[in-house]
Scaffold this motif. Sequence first.
Motif, short mmCIF file in Angstrom:
data_model
loop_
_atom_site.label_atom_id
_atom_site.label_comp_id
_atom_site.label_asym_id
_atom_site.label_seq_id
_atom_site.Cartn_x
_atom_site.Cartn_y
_atom_site.Cartn_z
N TYR A 214 -66.48 14.07 -17.23
CA TYR A 214 -66.95 14.52 -18.47
C TYR A 214 -66.99 15.96 -18.59
CZ TYR A 214 -70.15 14.65 -22.29
OH TYR A 214 -70.92 14.75 -23.39
N ALA A 215 -67.42 16.68 -17.46
CA ALA A 215 -67.44 17.91 -17.00
C ALA A 215 -66.11 18.91 -17.27
CB ALA A 215 -67.98 18.39 -16.15
N ILE A 216 -65.16 18.15 -16.87
CA ILE A 216 -63.66 19.01 -16.99
C ILE A 216 -63.28 18.69 -18.29
CG2 ILE A 216 -61.35 18.45 -16.05
CD1 ILE A 216 -62.49 17.55 -13.24
N VAL A 217 -63.35 17.68 -18.85
CA VAL A 217 -63.01 17.53 -20.58
C VAL A 217 -63.79 18.40 -21.30
CG1 VAL A 217 -63.12 16.00 -22.29
CG2 VAL A 217 -62.20 15.06 -20.18
N PHE A 218 -65.05 18.66 -20.99
CA PHE A 218 -65.97 19.78 -21.60
C PHE A 218 -65.35 20.94 -21.64
CE2 PHE A 218 -69.18 22.85 -21.51
CZ PHE A 218 -69.62 23.08 -22.87
N LEU A 219 -65.00 21.28 -20.03
CA LEU A 219 -64.32 22.66 -19.84
C LEU A 219 -62.96 22.93 -20.47
CD1 LEU A 219 -65.29 23.15 -16.30
CD2 LEU A 219 -66.15 24.36 -18.19
N ILE A 220 -62.25 21.95 -20.53
CA ILE A 220 -61.03 22.14 -21.26
C ILE A 220 -61.32 22.56 -22.69
CG2 ILE A 220 -58.99 20.71 -21.95
CD1 ILE A 220 -59.04 19.35 -19.36
N PHE A 221 -61.78 21.89 -23.41
CA PHE A 221 -62.06 21.88 -24.75
C PHE A 221 -63.02 23.34 -24.93
CE2 PHE A 221 -60.90 17.60 -24.72
CZ PHE A 221 -59.89 17.51 -25.85
N ASP A 222 -63.67 23.67 -24.11
CA ASP A 222 -64.54 24.80 -24.18
C ASP A 222 -63.33 26.19 -23.99
OD1 ASP A 222 -66.93 26.38 -24.53
OD2 ASP A 222 -66.88 27.03 -22.36
N VAL A 223 -62.60 25.90 -23.08
CA VAL A 223 -61.49 26.98 -23.01
C VAL A 223 -60.38 27.00 -24.23
CG1 VAL A 223 -59.50 27.67 -21.65
CG2 VAL A 223 -61.47 26.84 -20.28
N GLU A 224 -60.39 25.82 -24.81
CA GLU A 224 -59.61 25.72 -25.97
C GLU A 224 -59.98 26.94 -27.09
OE1 GLU A 224 -59.40 22.89 -30.04
OE2 GLU A 224 -60.73 22.25 -28.24
N THR A 225 -61.31 26.91 -27.08
CA THR A 225 -62.08 27.87 -28.29
C THR A 225 -61.63 29.13 -27.94
OG1 THR A 225 -63.92 26.24 -28.35
CG2 THR A 225 -64.10 28.45 -29.34
N ILE A 226 -61.51 29.65 -26.77
CA ILE A 226 -61.33 30.75 -26.14
C ILE A 226 -59.64 31.44 -26.80
CG2 ILE A 226 -60.57 32.55 -24.35
CD1 ILE A 226 -62.89 30.82 -22.76
N PHE A 227 -58.70 30.30 -26.76
CA PHE A 227 -57.32 30.52 -27.32
C PHE A 227 -57.52 30.36 -28.50
CE2 PHE A 227 -56.44 29.12 -22.75
CZ PHE A 227 -55.75 30.37 -22.40
N LEU A 228 -58.15 29.64 -29.26
CA LEU A 228 -58.09 29.33 -30.82
C LEU A 228 -58.63 30.70 -31.58
CD1 LEU A 228 -58.78 25.82 -31.33
CD2 LEU A 228 -56.60 27.07 -31.68
N LEU A 229 -59.87 31.23 -30.99
CA LEU A 229 -60.62 32.20 -31.85
C LEU A 229 -59.48 33.52 -31.89
CD1 LEU A 229 -63.13 33.28 -32.88
CD2 LEU A 229 -63.77 34.41 -30.62
N PRO A 230 -58.68 34.20 -30.98
CA PRO A 230 -58.04 35.22 -31.50
C PRO A 230 -56.87 34.74 -32.41
CG PRO A 230 -58.22 35.07 -29.10
CD PRO A 230 -58.86 34.08 -29.70
#
Length: 126
Positions: free
Chosen positions: A71-87
Amino acid sequence: MNAAADNPYLLVVVFAIAAVLFALVPLGLARFWSKKFSPLKPGPDKNATYECGLESKGDAWVQFKSEYYLYAIVFLIFDVETIFLLPFAVAFAGLPAGAFVAMMIFLLLLVEGLIWAWKKGVLTWK
């Protein structure tokens, strides 16, 4: 003619020495200060291992189920996704079509990961 023109690596060596001194001088000063000015008061209370002033009771090892880690790993994956989508979202109007296709492939892979996690049951909290 100056010395820097003779050896182009002289500036790099000077900066390397400055970096090492920048790290070691405060450590040396802290050690000197602790040896010179800190009072020595050894005792059972000072040398005890404690947390928040209380003695620990019981075993410190607590086992967690592996589902929590997934659950934590999936959360981190989608949290990092935000870092790439914002720019991408900020510069969307000025990007070429290739950048849009690359971002759609990235989102497709993320959706595929989400579907995998959903089918695996990682997102169901028990």
